[in-house]
Design a protein around this motif. Sequence first.
Motif, PDB file in Angstrom:
ATOM      1  N   LEU A 412       0.771  -1.264   0.292  1.00  0.00           N
ATOM      2  CA  LEU A 412      -0.010   0.057   0.191  1.00  0.00           C
ATOM      3  C   LEU A 412       0.814   1.410  -0.030  1.00  0.00           C
ATOM      4  N   THR A 413       1.657   1.067   1.019  1.00  0.00           N
ATOM      5  CA  THR A 413       2.430   2.309   0.442  1.00  0.00           C
ATOM      6  C   THR A 413       3.381   1.885  -0.221  1.00  0.00           C
ATOM      7  N   ALA A 414       3.285   1.335  -1.558  1.00  0.00           N
ATOM      8  CA  ALA A 414       4.423   1.575  -2.644  1.00  0.00           C
ATOM      9  C   ALA A 414       2.949   2.338  -3.604  1.00  0.00           C
ATOM     10  N   LEU A 415       2.028   2.047  -3.426  1.00  0.00           N
ATOM     11  CA  LEU A 415       0.846   2.321  -3.883  1.00  0.00           C
ATOM     12  C   LEU A 415       1.125   3.784  -4.371  1.00  0.00           C
ATOM     13  N   ILE A 416       0.492   4.295  -3.154  1.00  0.00           N
ATOM     14  CA  ILE A 416       0.316   5.542  -2.979  1.00  0.00           C
ATOM     15  C   ILE A 416       2.027   6.087  -3.242  1.00  0.00           C
ATOM     16  N   LEU A 417       3.053   5.732  -2.832  1.00  0.00           N
ATOM     17  CA  LEU A 417       4.323   6.726  -3.145  1.00  0.00           C
ATOM     18  C   LEU A 417       4.034   6.754  -4.799  1.00  0.00           C
ATOM     19  N   SER A 418       3.433   5.762  -5.421  1.00  0.00           N
ATOM     20  CA  SER A 418       3.407   5.888  -6.835  1.00  0.00           C
ATOM     21  C   SER A 418       2.717   6.544  -7.497  1.00  0.00           C
ATOM     22  N   GLU A 419       1.283   6.282  -6.993  1.00  0.00           N
ATOM     23  CA  GLU A 419       0.219   7.693  -7.744  1.00  0.00           C
ATOM     24  C   GLU A 419       0.336   9.183  -7.354  1.00  0.00           C
ATOM     25  N   ARG A 420       2.091   9.799  -6.062  1.00  0.00           N
ATOM     26  CA  ARG A 420       2.039  11.031  -6.088  1.00  0.00           C
ATOM     27  C   ARG A 420       3.631  11.151  -6.672  1.00  0.00           C
ATOM     28  N   GLY A 421       3.892  10.245  -7.015  1.00  0.00           N
ATOM     29  CA  GLY A 421       5.619  10.701  -8.829  1.00  0.00           C
ATOM     30  C   GLY A 421       6.363  10.073  -7.896  1.00  0.00           C
ATOM     31  N   PHE A 422       6.288   9.605  -6.220  1.00  0.00           N
ATOM     32  CA  PHE A 422       7.194   9.479  -5.489  1.00  0.00           C
ATOM     33  C   PHE A 422       7.489   7.894  -5.510  1.00  0.00           C
ATOM     34  N   SER A 423       8.839   6.959  -5.549  1.00  0.00           N
ATOM     35  CA  SER A 423       9.258   5.477  -5.765  1.00  0.00           C
ATOM     36  C   SER A 423       9.910   5.559  -4.410  1.00  0.00           C
ATOM     37  N   LEU A 424       9.827   4.115  -4.194  1.00  0.00           N
ATOM     38  CA  LEU A 424      10.389   3.251  -2.573  1.00  0.00           C
ATOM     39  C   LEU A 424      11.656   3.020  -3.394  1.00  0.00           C
ATOM     40  N   ASP A 425      12.577   3.286  -2.270  1.00  0.00           N
ATOM     41  CA  ASP A 425      13.741   2.404  -2.143  1.00  0.00           C
ATOM     42  C   ASP A 425      13.168   0.897  -1.442  1.00  0.00           C
ATOM     43  N   GLU A 426      13.653  -0.317  -2.760  1.00  0.00           N
ATOM     44  CA  GLU A 426      12.932  -1.265  -2.898  1.00  0.00           C
ATOM     45  C   GLU A 426      13.777  -2.058  -1.674  1.00  0.00           C
ATOM     46  N   ASP A 427      15.464  -2.234  -1.975  1.00  0.00           N
ATOM     47  CA  ASP A 427      16.556  -2.368  -1.886  1.00  0.00           C
ATOM     48  C   ASP A 427      16.767  -2.319  -0.032  1.00  0.00           C
ATOM     49  N   GLY A 428      16.382  -1.065   0.545  1.00  0.00           N
ATOM     50  CA  GLY A 428      16.543  -0.338   1.628  1.00  0.00           C
ATOM     51  C   GLY A 428      15.302  -1.521   2.452  1.00  0.00           C
ATOM     52  N   PHE A 429      14.222  -1.307   1.952  1.00  0.00           N
ATOM     53  CA  PHE A 429      13.110  -2.050   2.463  1.00  0.00           C
ATOM     54  C   PHE A 429      13.328  -3.440   2.577  1.00  0.00           C
ATOM     55  N   ASN A 430      13.734  -4.106   1.736  1.00  0.00           N
ATOM     56  CA  ASN A 430      14.424  -5.704   2.090  1.00  0.00           C
ATOM     57  C   ASN A 430      15.833  -5.760   2.554  1.00  0.00           C
ATOM     58  N   VAL A 431      16.552  -4.875   2.825  1.00  0.00           N
ATOM     59  CA  VAL A 431      17.095  -4.837   3.713  1.00  0.00           C
ATOM     60  C   VAL A 431      17.322  -5.792   5.350  1.00  0.00           C
ATOM     61  N   ALA A 432      16.135  -3.981   5.854  1.00  0.00           N
ATOM     62  CA  ALA A 432      15.777  -3.894   6.893  1.00  0.00           C
ATOM     63  C   ALA A 432      14.910  -5.253   7.160  1.00  0.00           C
ATOM     64  N   MET A 433      14.065  -5.846   6.729  1.00  0.00           N
ATOM     65  CA  MET A 433      12.732  -7.093   6.392  1.00  0.00           C
ATOM     66  C   MET A 433      14.226  -7.939   7.045  1.00  0.00           C
ATOM     67  N   GLN A 434      14.938  -7.965   5.991  1.00  0.00           N
ATOM     68  CA  GLN A 434      16.177  -9.181   6.022  1.00  0.00           C
ATOM     69  C   GLN A 434      16.942  -9.355   7.553  1.00  0.00           C
TER      70      GLN A 434
END
Length: 871
Positions: A412-434
């Motif tokens: 949902l975060t990624a979807l909202i960011l996309s709608e507002r013209g932003f992108s998500l640092d997915e690598d940073g999220f995945n590192v924190a999750m791991q």
Amino acid sequence: MNSKDIRTQFLTFFEGKKHKIVPSAPMVIKDDPTLLFTNAGMNQFKEFFLGINEPKNTRVVDTQKCLRVSGKHNDLEEVGKDTYHHTMFEMLGNWSFGDYFKEEAITWAWELLTEVFKMDKDSLYVSVFEGSQDDDRLEKDAEAYAIWNKIVPANRIIMGNKRDNFWEMGDQGPCGPCSEIHVDLRSDEEKKKVSGASLVNKDHPLVVEIWNLVFMQYNRKADGSLEPLPAKHVDTGMGFERLCMALQGKKSNYDTDVFTPLIREIEIITDAKYGRDEPTDIAIRVIADHIRAVSFSIADGQLPSNTGAGYVIRRILRRAVRYGFTFLGTKEHFMYRLVNVLTQSMGEAFPELSEQKQLIENVIKEEEHSFLKTLDQGLVLLDTIIEKTKGKTVDGRKAFELYDTYGFPIDLTALILSERGFSLDEDGFNVAMQEQKTRSKTASETSKGDWENLQSDAEQEFVGYDRLEADVKIVKYRKLESKKQGLQYQIVFNLTPFYAEGGGQVGDKGYLESPDGDVVYIVDTKRENNEIVHFAKNLPKKLEGTFKAVVDSKQRQRTEANHTATHLLHQALREILGTHVEQKGSAVHSKYLRFDFSHFSKMTKEELEAVESFVNARITGQLPLEEQRNVPIKEALENGAMALFGEKYGDAVRTIRFGKSIELCGGTHVKNTSDIWHFKIKSEGAVAAGIRRIEAITSDAVKDFYAESNKSLTEITEALGNPQDAVKAVKSLQDENSDLRKQIAALLKDKAKNLKGDLQSELQEKNGVRYLIKKLDLDAAGIKDLSFEMGQNQSDLFLLFATEQDGKALLSCYISKELVASKNLNAGTIVRELGKYIQGGGGGQPFFATAGGKNPAGIPDAMEKALEYLG
């Protein structure tokens, strides 16, 4: 053929083959420390496969409720995206415990599918274990191949690898080769183009496994070696939903009558249309699947919570809610409305759904409401993160914090960011999750050694109902290492007075003493695969011979007092509140008891006093324990014994009676209610919608409570100057304090009014804005009143006031509404930004907002920064 008929035909077919039809075990597992949920049909029969107990029937058949969402069998993220994975599913199974083996299992499976269910033989493929090149101990299952080759042509027998065709309970334990039966549901045209054999086990949505025949013939040891089991067993599992898809000629599990009633109801509630577009279809499949998992879990006694099995259920429910929120536009709770349709569809086969329907609806509705509030809060926090983001990429660790701390879904975060013209640092999220997963895994990591057997064929006996000491011999032991507990040993005796944790009651502690005085302390006792296992930090120096096993009598007595009190409490609640009250959980420790029960409202003071009086009347009544062991369950229920919902009972049960209180119970109890001494309720509150919780104490804990209360009363009386009536003296102080507070509030209000004139003269101007940034000696209410007083009839005013109280800082920002519009200023945004200088945060409306923090030293910097907002 509808799903109800399919289920019935399966059971009656094997009943005709001399199998006993047994009910499904609860999906929520309570007395197996190795599992949270039943994830395979064999879970309830582990003790037979391990050779710990002899089965009453060597041939059984059932349909078992299963849940696979965590650990090795984790299908959660696939659910909804395809048409054949599920969280909760039914596993149809037939079982042989040392009776028949491969020949019968294979031929009966083929007979049922092709002669009873009339499945097209040309659409079926079978697989056989090919052996393992990496492990020469695992040979090709030539026996199964030969049996199959008499039934089907060789080109329909597929040799499968260890991953697909060798079944293991875990890293250790019973295991063996298996034969899977796959069905090809593609059209004739598609079958001509590509052979079904090439698509087996390739995740094709229409070439799927429907039945797995497991032949348990080995025991896997800790070092990886295999040894033959003393008896060979058959464990089969057929996915009910997939079978229905095949027999009903559908291309998706969700097109069968197992799911279509739910899908129709979802369409009605949400105005969505199934089959129109893929995102909507996925969301509807997720919701239809997840409502089953959540409903059955609640029916089996597991409420959503923040830990353990409850966390898993909450996660499943929230996944469904967010799919509805994101893709179907459901901004209000709606999933609870599906419970009625589910009950109509499955309540006949699983009556627990009908019996617990109202509770299931209440709990789901409350959980939905709570999560939708969380989503609203998350949206505000996400706005803050976006505002602070430099550039167009949001920090993945910030997104992870939003996900981990506040439960805000990452997609949902990624979807909202996309709608507002932003992108998500997915690598940073995945590192924190791991990193979090690694921390969690490391904390819970456990390694077990093999059982070292000292005696063979020794049947364990529990003698703890009658005595707290016993002469015992060690039957077997093994080493257990974990990050949390360190090095421990699990020990099994031939007989034991130690009660194993179960039914809410904690396990006994105590010690083991050898003839030469060597003492080993037992720190816990649990039940595993129906064996009583004792935990110790070390082993006796000599393992052979006879030991004295001694239970900690003080802890046992206190625990027994609390356990008996829960029975009396249950009776009291049903008597005073009504017979709708049912036990929904309990925890019985030596220091306190906790009792969860179904009830629709907060208990009044009078009701709590009545419950206490009821229980204490039974304590002073000196009611003796009337215990009956090995009573046929039907007879016990006819005699009025209460069975707890979600518990699994055998054919013979134990009943506990104190006066008119009679329950099925395996726990330990006092011999007479007078041994409880006294019962005191400490608290009563809500656990979930329709579920209340009482925490109470008895025995020595009550004595300590009254001693501490008396001490506190003495100290209060002395502090008041030893008045004759301490309560009256306290009330007098409260009245005096209230009057003084009113006087102070009035003085501060006057002070604020007097300040108004002085501060008006201090106003400055910048870029067409009249402003004042100042530290004041007023409380929050006074500053707010002052701000609005100064703002009257002003259209160009900007105020930033700071104050310090009790070592904390407060910032208040007022902006004329005309300025908010013309200068694009926002008080809420400003105080959130300034809040970091005082190590805090806040918010509010665009024209007035406040921020609090723990660092008053940051006030000057915040005030200096505030001026920058005026340009």
